[in-house]
Design a protein around this motif. Structure first.
Motif, short mmCIF file in Angstrom:
data_model
loop_
_atom_site.label_atom_id
_atom_site.label_comp_id
_atom_site.label_asym_id
_atom_site.label_seq_id
_atom_site.Cartn_x
_atom_site.Cartn_y
_atom_site.Cartn_z
N LEU A 146 1.00 -1.14 -0.04
CA LEU A 146 -0.06 0.20 -0.06
C LEU A 146 0.68 1.19 -0.10
O LEU A 146 0.40 2.30 -0.85
N ASP A 147 2.01 1.15 0.71
CA ASP A 147 2.98 2.44 0.42
C ASP A 147 3.29 2.50 -0.81
O ASP A 147 3.30 3.73 -1.23
N PHE A 148 3.69 1.67 -1.58
CA PHE A 148 4.02 1.84 -2.88
C PHE A 148 2.94 2.21 -3.91
O PHE A 148 3.10 3.12 -4.60
N ALA A 149 1.62 1.63 -3.54
CA ALA A 149 0.51 1.78 -4.26
C ALA A 149 0.23 3.23 -4.19
O ALA A 149 0.01 4.34 -5.12
N PHE A 150 0.18 3.88 -3.13
CA PHE A 150 -0.15 5.39 -2.78
C PHE A 150 1.07 6.14 -3.38
O PHE A 150 0.64 7.13 -4.07
N ALA A 151 2.49 5.92 -3.16
CA ALA A 151 3.22 6.82 -3.77
C ALA A 151 3.48 6.83 -5.02
O ALA A 151 3.37 7.74 -6.03
N ALA A 152 3.12 5.63 -6.09
CA ALA A 152 2.98 5.43 -7.39
C ALA A 152 1.85 6.14 -7.84
O ALA A 152 1.90 7.00 -8.85
#
Length: 530
Positions: free
Chosen positions: A495-501
């Motif tokens: 989810l960290d990666f998804a939000f940042a991307a």
């Protein structure tokens, strides 16, 4: 192909357009928050930094339950509900059934919140309507679910509203199907090089056609849940039980048998949960104990569907000696087609029947429905703005809701991460959402053009999304990626990666749109002249 007479087609087009535009903005809000709520459990684990991976029901809880029983006044030991909360802790609600001052069946008792190690974190006494609500650590996920279920409108009006929206979605889906003269051709028709209006109409038709089955399912099951308790139960109770809702509940969900009120020690709960997990392959999601402390005590253990199944599972045990009795239908005393259908409603609506895979598919289909709702309203408005200046306000309203709602949701998420360590997340999650919503409305009123308004909302949404992983790690004090993966919680890193991307993509999209706007705005996005 679907053939309708010219007048019939014209009527269907009118029904399709007006059914979407009249309640389309609210429908968009319900579908968007529902799309996010598909991952409410995962968002809760991500936002609160949950690192426990073993459910409390997979650990010994019998000693804790007996300790809580001893601390509970006898008048509240009529029944007990057990359910998982927080970081794989559990809630225990000791209660009795009674009538409120208005003669409505209710429950009152004592609610214990227990952590994953068996320690009591909080004790609340009172009526069921007063003691349950969002906790500091799950305020964000609870906010998403409550917004989707009833738009934060007090019951029963919130449920009635979302039920009406579900029916509106059903009307729009059926009328949309009927006006497609070349249904199978429209599935694959996407003229990207055509003029902007045709290109966006093709995108709307393709997304709507592919997601049509999902729209039917979502509208029907959502309406069922909204009207079930607000309309269905009172009507059936009035017709068959003289208005006695409690009698209806016992007949439909209870366990018939000869009463035996003799006091009897409770069977070992660890034995029940272990046997239930062995039979279903799933930890319980909810455990209900009837006639607690009596010889006729019954324990019902509820579980998510088994691997490869859609219907949830319920197992019935003898509460006095912890022996298995039988698998229990979700509705009624014996298996039935109606009971099976009701049992399927939840997994099909929420998409949790195949773990993360089905949730991901439901998320994608939900996003497609948001796109269909927005582009449908956008096409309808743009076609009329040039003819009637009075539609300019609707164009602005559409942009404020379509792009302001995601902005408000990510701001609420940021507020949760900042205030959770302070113990004030329940208040500030909702308050930040309202403040961000007001900011979007004000921007809609003062920004010079609709295109600029869209870029402003998209850009700020992207900027806040990029900040979310940093706030989670450095402000909320959540676990790092290596720690989360080591304890079996890779969803935090995902989810960290998804939000940042996603945030970076939105910022790039905003910058690209700004460059194109400097060269000339496409006709589809041009605002009406004031």
């Amino acid at each position: 192909m679907i053939h309708l007479e010219r007048n019939e087609t014209k009527a269907m087009v009118a029904v399709h357009g007006w059914s979407g535009i009249l309640l389309g903005l609210l429908l968009y809000a319900v579908v968007l928050t529902g799309t996010a709520a598909v991952f409410a459990h995962e968002i809760g684990a991500w936002s609160a930094g949950h690192v426990a991976t073993r459910s409390s029901f997979a650990q010994p809880i019998d000693a804790t339950l007996r300790r809580l029983t001893a601390a509970t006044p006898p008048r509240y030991r009529e029944a007990v509900n057990l359910f998982e909360i927080g970081d794989h802790g559990f809630g225990a609600f000791f209660h009795r059934h009674e009538l409120s001052a208005k003669g409505v069946p209710t429950e009152s008792g004592i609610y214990y919140q227990v952590d994953n190690a068996g320690r009591v974190q909080r004790t609340v006494a009172g009526n069921i309507d007063d003691i349950f609500g969002p906790r500091n650590d799950d305020a964000l996920s609870a906010f998403l679910v409550d917004t989707h279920v009833r738009l934060h409108v007090p019951n029963p009006w919130g449920l009635l509203l979302t039920g009406i929206l579900g029916l509106t979605m059903l009307v729009a889906a059926i009328s949309g199907l009927l006006i497609h003269r070349h249904l199978f051709k429209d599935i694959f028709t996407l003229r990207r090089r055509a003029n902007p209006v045709l290109a966006h109409r093709d995108s709307h038709s393709v997304a709507g056609t592919w997601s049509l089955p999902f729209a039917f399912v979502l509208a029907f099951t959502g309406s069922f849940f909204s009207f079930y308790g607000t309309v269905g139960v009172p009507v059936v109770a009035m017709a068959a039980f003289g208005g006695d809702v409690e009698a209806l509940t016992k007949a439909v969900f209870g366990n018939p048998g000869t009463p035996d009120p003799r006091p009897a020690p409770s069977g070992n709960m660890d034995r029940i949960t272990a046997d239930a997990i062995r039979r279903t392959g799933e930890v319980p999601t909810f455990v209900a104990i009837e006639n607690f402390g009596r010889a006729d005590a019954k324990v019902t253990s509820y579980h998510n569907p088994r691997a490869g199944d859609l219907a949830p599972v319920a197992l019935l045990y003898n509460g006095a000696d912890a022996t298995f009795i039988r698998a229990k239908p979700n509705v009624g005393a014996v298996p039935s087609a109606g009971g099976t259908l009701v049992g399927l409603m939840g997994p099909i609506h929420f998409g949790n029947f195949a773990g993360l895979l089905s949730k991901a598919i439901w998320f994608g289909l939900g996003f497609a429905m948001c796109y269909v709702t927005y582009t449908g309203m956008r096409l309808w408005v743009v076609r009329r703005v040039s003819d009637a200046r009075s539609f300019v306000w609707l164009e602005r309203s559409l942009s404020v809701v379509a792009f302001g709602l995601p902005f408000a949701l990510v701001v609420a998420s940021a507020a949760f991460l900042v205030t959770m360590p302070l113990g004030a997340a329940v208040y500030w999650t909702t308050t930040a959402f309202l403040i961000a919503s007001c900011a979007a409305i004000i921007a809609g009123a003062v920004v010079s053009s609709n295109a600029l308004l869209v870029r402003l909302l998209v850009g700020t949404t992207g900027g806040v999304m990029v900040m979310l992983p940093l706030l989670r790690l450095y402000v909320a004090g959540g676990p790092g990626w290596s720690e989360a993966i080591a304890v079996g919680q890779p969803i935090i890193a995902v989810l960290d990666f998804a939000f940042a991307a996603t945030g970076l993509w939105l910022l790039r999209k905003c910058a690209t749109t700004s460059t194109r706007a400097a060269r000339g705005t496409p006709a589809f996005l041009k605002p009406a002249k004031a």
